[in-house]
Design an enzyme around this catalytic site. Structure first.
Site, short mmCIF file in Angstrom:
data_model
loop_
_atom_site.label_atom_id
_atom_site.label_comp_id
_atom_site.label_asym_id
_atom_site.label_seq_id
_atom_site.Cartn_x
_atom_site.Cartn_y
_atom_site.Cartn_z
N HIS A 118 -16.38 -19.55 16.29
CA HIS A 118 -17.00 -18.67 15.28
C HIS A 118 -17.98 -19.42 14.38
O HIS A 118 -18.90 -18.83 13.83
CB HIS A 118 -15.92 -17.97 14.46
CG HIS A 118 -15.38 -16.75 15.14
ND1 HIS A 118 -14.80 -15.70 14.49
CD2 HIS A 118 -15.36 -16.41 16.46
CE1 HIS A 118 -14.43 -14.77 15.37
NE2 HIS A 118 -14.75 -15.19 16.56
N TRP A 154 -3.23 -12.71 25.85
CA TRP A 154 -3.86 -12.31 27.11
C TRP A 154 -3.09 -12.84 28.32
O TRP A 154 -3.21 -12.31 29.40
CB TRP A 154 -5.29 -12.86 27.17
CG TRP A 154 -6.26 -12.22 26.24
CD1 TRP A 154 -7.11 -11.17 26.55
CD2 TRP A 154 -6.55 -12.56 24.88
NE1 TRP A 154 -7.88 -10.86 25.45
CE2 TRP A 154 -7.57 -11.69 24.41
CE3 TRP A 154 -6.05 -13.53 23.99
CZ2 TRP A 154 -8.10 -11.76 23.11
CZ3 TRP A 154 -6.57 -13.60 22.70
CH2 TRP A 154 -7.57 -12.72 22.28
N ARG A 182 -10.89 -21.16 18.15
CA ARG A 182 -11.59 -19.99 17.61
C ARG A 182 -12.46 -20.35 16.40
O ARG A 182 -13.56 -19.82 16.24
CB ARG A 182 -10.59 -18.87 17.24
CG ARG A 182 -11.29 -17.55 16.98
CD ARG A 182 -10.35 -16.35 16.97
NE ARG A 182 -11.12 -15.12 17.18
CZ ARG A 182 -11.19 -14.11 16.32
NH1 ARG A 182 -10.51 -14.16 15.19
NH2 ARG A 182 -11.92 -13.07 16.58
N HIS A 206 -10.03 -16.86 26.42
CA HIS A 206 -8.94 -15.93 26.09
C HIS A 206 -7.68 -16.16 26.93
O HIS A 206 -6.71 -15.41 26.79
CB HIS A 206 -9.42 -14.47 26.18
CG HIS A 206 -10.20 -14.04 24.98
ND1 HIS A 206 -10.86 -12.84 24.89
CD2 HIS A 206 -10.42 -14.67 23.79
CE1 HIS A 206 -11.47 -12.75 23.71
NE2 HIS A 206 -11.22 -13.85 23.02
FE1 DDH Z 1 -12.07 -14.34 21.17
N1 DDH Z 1 -10.96 -13.01 20.06
N2 DDH Z 1 -13.50 -12.94 21.43
N3 DDH Z 1 -13.23 -15.72 22.09
N4 DDH Z 1 -10.67 -15.74 20.76
C1 DDH Z 1 -9.74 -13.23 19.51
C2 DDH Z 1 -8.99 -14.38 19.61
C3 DDH Z 1 -9.43 -15.54 20.22
C4 DDH Z 1 -13.47 -11.64 20.99
C5 DDH Z 1 -12.53 -11.10 20.13
C6 DDH Z 1 -11.35 -11.73 19.76
C7 DDH Z 1 -14.45 -15.48 22.68
C8 DDH Z 1 -15.01 -14.24 22.86
C9 DDH Z 1 -14.59 -13.07 22.26
C10 DDH Z 1 -10.74 -17.06 21.18
C11 DDH Z 1 -11.82 -17.70 21.73
C12 DDH Z 1 -13.01 -17.07 22.15
C13 DDH Z 1 -9.33 -12.06 18.80
C14 DDH Z 1 -8.02 -11.91 18.03
C15 DDH Z 1 -10.32 -11.13 18.97
C16 DDH Z 1 -10.34 -9.71 18.41
C17 DDH Z 1 -8.16 -12.46 16.60
C18 DDH Z 1 -6.88 -12.32 15.83
O1 DDH Z 1 -6.41 -11.19 15.65
O2 DDH Z 1 -6.34 -13.36 15.39
C19 DDH Z 1 -14.58 -10.91 21.56
C20 DDH Z 1 -14.90 -9.46 21.26
C21 DDH Z 1 -15.26 -11.78 22.36
C22 DDH Z 1 -16.42 -11.47 23.23
O3 DDH Z 1 -17.04 -10.37 23.04
C23 DDH Z 1 -16.79 -12.17 24.24
C24 DDH Z 1 -15.06 -16.72 23.06
C25 DDH Z 1 -16.45 -16.84 23.69
C26 DDH Z 1 -14.17 -17.72 22.72
C27 DDH Z 1 -14.30 -19.20 22.89
O4 DDH Z 1 -13.56 -19.95 22.37
C28 DDH Z 1 -15.40 -19.77 23.71
C29 DDH Z 1 -9.46 -17.69 20.93
C30 DDH Z 1 -9.10 -19.14 21.30
C31 DDH Z 1 -8.64 -16.74 20.33
C32 DDH Z 1 -7.18 -16.90 19.89
C33 DDH Z 1 -7.09 -17.21 18.41
C34 DDH Z 1 -5.66 -17.30 17.93
O5 DDH Z 1 -5.49 -17.32 16.70
O6 DDH Z 1 -4.72 -17.37 18.73
#
Ligand code: DDH
Length: 287
Positions: free
Chosen positions: A48, A187, A44, A171
């Site tokens: 980001h 998820w 993540r 996810h």
């Molecule tokens: Fe995500 N994401 N993501 N995400 N994401 C969250 C957690 C993780 C959105 C929202 C959230 C991608 C796209 C989207 C990962 C990877 C990727 C969380 C929870 C939210 C909310 C955060 C928390 O509470 O700690 C949304 C909205 C989108 C979208 O609109 C497409 C993408 C593209 C990726 C990627 O890696 C390519 C990962 C891994 C996590 C888990 C993190 C954790 O601490 O566990």
């Protein structure tokens, strides 16, 4: 071997592989976090750092590591990512020659490969920037929204519908935290292994609104222990996104191939690599 010419250290593939091995070692050792791994939160962080890119202005993206600074680190979307940045601090101390921006992306690559995901080709060359390069808030997706928002955000980076669906398969990993995003839960049942389970669950489970005081999210009817965000559900309600969810649910090899290609593109958005820059393929430590 590493080149030391007139005091200027020029890192080579083997040096980056050493950084990779160090991150992999720490992932193995520090297994008391969340579901047993810092892997998801490292992925993540890399996402980001990269996902702020704007193709019109060329601003944002992984070159710069501007999330180190409060204006960007304090964006709501980045809540909790300090855990990932702090995890990497001993690695930066051991290998001070690597930029934070290269380290964050290398760590994302390492986490994906170590969590049994596909090979992700990696190129170094990112340079850390100053606080002035922080991006404005609002460039990362808002989970409470739908398909139009997904297209606004991801088209701005230069992605198409297929790529939006392939990226979302990340996810399969990790979870939501009430003290970070406000959402709650994982998820999939295997949040520390890269699989196409996210797509299978999207299609096969019955998803209903979770009854709680938190932000609107879905829960699975069967176990009530999994979750989907409104943006996740948009992938099966949109007629251009859904066929890709179906393809990736059926074919894990296709998902791995497309995920590797699209995350490589994400990690390189806006990075001015030298013409001669080579793509490295790191050896996973468990291979
Ligand atoms: Fe995500 N994401 N993501 N995400 N994401 C969250 C957690 C993780 C959105 C929202 C959230 C991608 C796209 C989207 C990962 C990877 C990727 C969380 C929870 C939210 C909310 C955060 C928390 O509470 O700690 C949304 C909205 C989108 C979208 O609109 C497409 C993408 C593209 C990726 C990627 O890696 C390519 C990962 C891994 C996590 C888990 C993190 C954790 O601490 O566990």
């Amino acid at each position: 071997s590493s080149g030391e010419t007139k005091g200027i250290f020029t890192p080579k593939f083997e040096d980056y592989q050493k950084v990779y091995n160090e991150v992999a070692k720490l992932l193995e050792e520090k297994d008391d976090y969340d579901d047993g791994s810092y892997g998801p939160v490292l992925v993540r962080l890399a996402w980001h750092a990269s996902g702020t890119f704007d193709k019109e202005t060329g601003t944002g993206g992984s070159n710069g590591a501007t999330m180190r600074f409060a204006p960007e680190g304090d964006h709501g979307a980045n809540a909790g990512l300090k855990a990932a940045r702090d995890f990497l601090e001993p690695v930066k101390e051991k290998f001070p020659w690597i930029s934070y921006s290269d380290l964050w992306i290398l760590s994302g690559v390492c986490a994906i490969q170590e969590m049994q995901g596909p090979t992700i080709p990696y190129r170094p060359g990112r340079v850390d920037k100053e606080v002035a390069a922080c991006t404005p808030d609002g460039r990362l997706p808002d989970a409470s929204q739908g398909n139009k928002h997904l297209r606004d955000i991801f088209y701005r980076m230069g992605f198409n519908d297929q790529e939006i669906v392939a990226l979302s398969g990340a996810h399969a990993l990790g979870r939501c935290h009430t003290d970070r995003s406000g959402f709650d839960g994982p998820w999939t049942f295997s949040p520390t292994v890269v699989t196409n389970e996210y797509y299978n669950l999207l299609l096969k489970e019955k998803w209903t609104w979770k009854k709680w005081n938190g932000p609107k999210q879905y829960e699975d009817k069967t176990s009530k222990s999994l979750m989907m965000l409104p943006t996740d559900m948009a992938l099966i309600s949109d007629k251009s996104f859904k066929p890709w969810v179906e393809k990736y649910a059926k074919d894990n090899d296709l998902f791995f191939k497309d995920f590797s290609a699209v995350i490589t593109k994400l990690f390189e958005l806006g990075v001015p690599f030298a013409e001669s820059s080579e793509k490295y393929t790191f050896k996973p430590t468990n291979a």
